[in-house]
Design a protein around this motif. Structure first.
Motif, PDB file in Angstrom:
ATOM      1  N   THR A 113       0.445   6.351   2.926  1.00 41.87           N
ATOM      2  CA  THR A 113       0.328   7.806   3.122  1.00 41.87           C
ATOM      3  C   THR A 113      -0.723   8.148   4.167  1.00 41.87           C
ATOM      4  O   THR A 113      -0.869   9.308   4.550  1.00 41.87           O
ATOM      5  CB  THR A 113      -0.058   8.490   1.789  1.00 41.87           C
ATOM      6  N   ASN A 114      -1.511   7.134   4.573  1.00 41.37           N
ATOM      7  CA  ASN A 114      -2.550   7.321   5.589  1.00 41.37           C
ATOM      8  C   ASN A 114      -3.513   8.465   5.251  1.00 41.37           C
ATOM      9  O   ASN A 114      -3.864   9.263   6.118  1.00 41.37           O
ATOM     10  CB  ASN A 114      -1.912   7.569   6.974  1.00 41.37           C
ATOM     11  N   CYS A 115      -3.913   8.551   3.988  1.00 43.13           N
ATOM     12  CA  CYS A 115      -4.781   9.659   3.569  1.00 43.13           C
ATOM     13  C   CYS A 115      -6.230   9.473   4.046  1.00 43.13           C
ATOM     14  O   CYS A 115      -6.987  10.422   4.137  1.00 43.13           O
ATOM     15  CB  CYS A 115      -4.752   9.807   2.053  1.00 43.13           C
ATOM     16  N   GLY A 116      -6.626   8.258   4.336  1.00 45.02           N
ATOM     17  CA  GLY A 116      -7.972   8.004   4.882  1.00 45.02           C
ATOM     18  C   GLY A 116      -9.079   7.928   3.844  1.00 45.02           C
ATOM     19  O   GLY A 116     -10.257   7.765   4.188  1.00 45.02           O
ATOM     20  N   GLU A 117      -8.761   8.031   2.557  1.00 35.85           N
ATOM     21  CA  GLU A 117      -9.824   8.043   1.527  1.00 35.85           C
ATOM     22  C   GLU A 117     -10.550   6.712   1.386  1.00 35.85           C
ATOM     23  O   GLU A 117     -11.633   6.637   0.825  1.00 35.85           O
ATOM     24  CB  GLU A 117      -9.245   8.455   0.172  1.00 35.85           C
ATOM     25  N   CYS A 118      -9.951   5.658   1.909  1.00 33.79           N
ATOM     26  CA  CYS A 118     -10.590   4.340   1.821  1.00 33.79           C
ATOM     27  C   CYS A 118     -11.640   4.141   2.918  1.00 33.79           C
ATOM     28  O   CYS A 118     -12.298   3.111   2.989  1.00 33.79           O
ATOM     29  CB  CYS A 118      -9.540   3.245   1.905  1.00 33.79           C
ATOM     30  N   THR A 158      -5.898   4.747   8.536  1.00 36.62           N
ATOM     31  CA  THR A 158      -4.507   4.453   8.152  1.00 36.62           C
ATOM     32  C   THR A 158      -4.441   3.303   7.142  1.00 36.62           C
ATOM     33  O   THR A 158      -5.359   2.481   7.054  1.00 36.62           O
ATOM     34  CB  THR A 158      -3.658   4.041   9.385  1.00 36.62           C
ATOM     35  N   CYS A 159      -3.315   3.255   6.438  1.00 33.05           N
ATOM     36  CA  CYS A 159      -3.106   2.171   5.470  1.00 33.05           C
ATOM     37  C   CYS A 159      -3.031   0.822   6.199  1.00 33.05           C
ATOM     38  O   CYS A 159      -3.473  -0.195   5.681  1.00 33.05           O
ATOM     39  CB  CYS A 159      -1.815   2.391   4.679  1.00 33.05           C
ATOM     40  N   PHE A 179      -6.441  -0.363   6.935  1.00 31.05           N
ATOM     41  CA  PHE A 179      -7.062  -0.828   5.686  1.00 31.05           C
ATOM     42  C   PHE A 179      -6.538  -2.221   5.316  1.00 31.05           C
ATOM     43  O   PHE A 179      -7.295  -3.116   4.929  1.00 31.05           O
ATOM     44  CB  PHE A 179      -6.760   0.179   4.565  1.00 31.05           C
ATOM     45  N   VAL A 237     -10.966   4.230   6.249  1.00 31.08           N
ATOM     46  CA  VAL A 237     -10.315   3.963   7.540  1.00 31.08           C
ATOM     47  C   VAL A 237      -9.102   4.904   7.654  1.00 31.08           C
ATOM     48  O   VAL A 237      -8.560   5.332   6.641  1.00 31.08           O
ATOM     49  CB  VAL A 237      -9.879   2.478   7.697  1.00 31.08           C
ATOM     50  N   CYS A 258      -9.183   1.689  -2.186  1.00 28.30           N
ATOM     51  CA  CYS A 258      -8.000   2.565  -2.188  1.00 28.30           C
ATOM     52  C   CYS A 258      -7.722   2.995  -3.624  1.00 28.30           C
ATOM     53  O   CYS A 258      -7.357   2.179  -4.469  1.00 28.30           O
ATOM     54  CB  CYS A 258      -6.768   1.837  -1.636  1.00 28.30           C
ATOM     55  N   PRO A 259      -7.865   4.290  -3.932  1.00 34.08           N
ATOM     56  CA  PRO A 259      -7.670   4.726  -5.323  1.00 34.08           C
ATOM     57  C   PRO A 259      -6.208   4.805  -5.727  1.00 34.08           C
ATOM     58  O   PRO A 259      -5.904   5.066  -6.883  1.00 34.08           O
ATOM     59  CB  PRO A 259      -8.314   6.128  -5.335  1.00 34.08           C
ATOM     60  N   TYR A 260      -5.280   4.590  -4.780  1.00 32.44           N
ATOM     61  CA  TYR A 260      -3.866   4.812  -5.091  1.00 32.44           C
ATOM     62  C   TYR A 260      -3.064   3.537  -5.309  1.00 32.44           C
ATOM     63  O   TYR A 260      -1.839   3.588  -5.425  1.00 32.44           O
ATOM     64  CB  TYR A 260      -3.226   5.667  -3.971  1.00 32.44           C
ATOM     65  N   LEU A 262       0.834  -1.212   0.000  1.00 32.63           N
ATOM     66  CA  LEU A 262       0.000   0.000   0.000  1.00 32.63           C
ATOM     67  C   LEU A 262       0.868   1.261   0.000  1.00 32.63           C
ATOM     68  O   LEU A 262       2.045   1.216   0.380  1.00 32.63           O
ATOM     69  CB  LEU A 262      -0.935  -0.012   1.219  1.00 32.63           C
ATOM     70  N   PRO A 263       0.296   2.418  -0.417  1.00 34.73           N
ATOM     71  CA  PRO A 263       1.102   3.646  -0.522  1.00 34.73           C
ATOM     72  C   PRO A 263       1.634   4.168   0.821  1.00 34.73           C
ATOM     73  O   PRO A 263       2.592   4.912   0.867  1.00 34.73           O
ATOM     74  CB  PRO A 263       0.105   4.653  -1.121  1.00 34.73           C
TER      75      PRO A 263
END
Ligand code: SF4
Length: 448
Positions: free
Chosen positions: A15-20, A24-25, A28, A22, A42-44, A12-13
């Motif tokens: 980056t802990n962006c949260g877009e998924c 943190t990565c 997730f 949850v 996860c779009p990344y 996983l990336p």
């Protein structure tokens, strides 16, 4: 073996962006490993990583989709030998055998019967899934007529049982959009059958006389580009069917032997001519790994128990069946109708709602979300106490539907009545019966 959360995390990336959904990565990755999230959230994640992860996390028994529309179903996708280890994923499809040797009247009667077999139970519709259309007559005209009739009269998924690939091709021109299951590729005709399966994008049954030959055949079919395969080991008896099903599941799950990592099809209709035995065999094979069961006939007294057994086996033992929280109107209630409350455990809901319906008293049923737990269990878990019930009743909108302020709670929750009168100021809390069977008599004496 499926990758662990930590193994997935490495891809996983981070980056802990949260877009998924949850924070943190790592969270997730853990959800993904536990089957509670989809990688697509996860779009990344790069396409290359997606492929790697999908391959690594593919279940040992491949998931195969059959048919389209309301009768479509999936089989396989299994990850365990026994239901209590986790759950069984996709219930066995139930098919009715239809021969082109039957007269048109007999075919019509069977198709009408197929359409009529639908049962509602604990909020689910139980129904058979598939028509297995078998070419017995030797006449292409008769077979094509049967395929056309079945496709027109019935929305069920289809299986085309025909050894003649030219006739099969003609049949597919009639019903290809239904994505029928093709029966069957053998060592002798595998190239032609694979061509047809690829041309019409249909799943294909691989048939051989023993498991060694079957494994060789699936390896060949995969090399020809066929992924969606269903296994038929051609057992001649019930004992052999059971032994083959268990051996195939053990090879796939315990040995990770990919050539046998596909769902199986069984024909109880071919191993006995006794209808009761056929039903009994089918119910045992539902528990012992049948992906599809083909039956010679449907009768309510044997089909219904089979559908219920299937439903029970394929529900998730870790997740109770639950009904949606909300207000349920029963027998056309008005502003003076009684208001009863219970939990959202499906069985409780259907029993209570059933008794309320039987009473013929117009009433409201408030269903409080208890995460599928029954009244006593939810109460013990702190999910059916005065504070949470009070909040739910206030937000439910029931006060706007009735003129009175009387709430009937389950007899088993009587200890919450005092607390509820404090939480719901202005409401009278009435303790209803402990047993659902006493609900009709109780409702009949209700006065707003
Ligand atoms: S969307 Fe992807 S990158 Fe963002 S937190 Fe979730 S897993 Fe990590």
């Amino acid at each position: 073996m499926s990758p662990t959360g930590i193994e997935i995390y490495k891809f996983l990336p981070r980056t802990n962006c949260g877009e998924c959904g949850v924070p943190t990565c790592l969270a997730f990755a853990m959800s993904l490993a536990g089957g509670r999230a989809e990688l697509s959230s996860c779009p990344y994640v790069s396409e290359e990583t997606k492929l790697k992860l999908e391959e690594a996390s593919a279940p040992p028994v491949r998931t195969v989709s059959i048919g389209t529309g309301i009768y479509s179903f999936k089989i396989g996708g299994e990850t365990v030998m026994h239901r209590h280890e986790k759950r069984f994923e996709h219930q066995s499809g139930i098919a009715l055998l239809l021969s082109d040797n039957l007269t048109e009247t007999e075919q019509n009667t069977k198709l009408t019967a197929f359409n009529s077999f639908q049962y509602k139970r604990v909020g689910a519709i139980l129904k058979p899934d598939m028509l297995a259309l078998r070419a017995d007559s030797g006449s292409s005209e008769k077979y094509l007529k049967l395929v056309k009739l079945a496709a027109e009269k019935c929305q069920a998924s289809l299986m085309l049982i025909c050894a003649n690939t030219t006739v099969l091709d003609e049949s597919l021109k009639i019903c290809a959009e239904r994505k029928p299951l093709l029966y069957a590729a053998t060592a002798e005709n595998s190239n032609e059958m694979a061509e047809l399966a690829k041309k019409y994008n249909c799943p294909l049954v691989a048939k051989a006389k023993n498991l060694t030959d079957l494994a060789e055949l699936t390896i060949k079919l995969q090399s020809l580009g066929i992924k969606d395969i269903v296994l038929d080991s051609s057992p001649a008896s019930f004992k052999q069917t059971l032994a083959d099903n268990i051996a195939i599941r053990r090879a796939a799950i315990l040995k990770k032997f990919r050539p046998l990592g596909f769902p199986v099809i069984n024909f109880p209709c071919l191993i006995t001519s006794d209808h009761m035995k056929e039903s009994l065999f089918a119910s045992i094979l539902t528990a012992k790994y049948a992906g599809i069961l083909v039956l010679s006939d449907f009768r309510g007294e044997t089909l219904f128990p089979l559908l219920v057994a299937r439903m029970n086996l394929y529900t998730d033992p870790q997740r109770p069946l639950a009904t949606t929280e909300g207000i349920y109107e029963i027998n056309n209630p008005d502003a003076n109708s009684p208001v009863m409350l219970t939990c959202n455990f499906s069985l409780t809901y259907f029993i209570v709602a059933g008794e309320m319906e039987t009473s013929r008293v117009p009433c409201y049923l408030l269903i409080k979300d208890t995460e599928g737990l029954s009244v006593m269990t939810a109460w013990a878990a702190g999910k059916f106490g005065a504070d949470t019930i009070g909040k739910f009743v206030k937000n439910s909108g029931i006060a706007g539907k009735v003129n009175h302020r009387k709430l009937i709670i389950p007899g088993y929750a009587s200890m919450e009545s005092g607390g509820l009168e404090e939480e719901l100021s202005g409401w009278e809390i009435m303790v209803g019966p402990r047993e659902a069977a006493h609900i009709p008599a109780y409702l009949k004496q209700f006065k707003p």
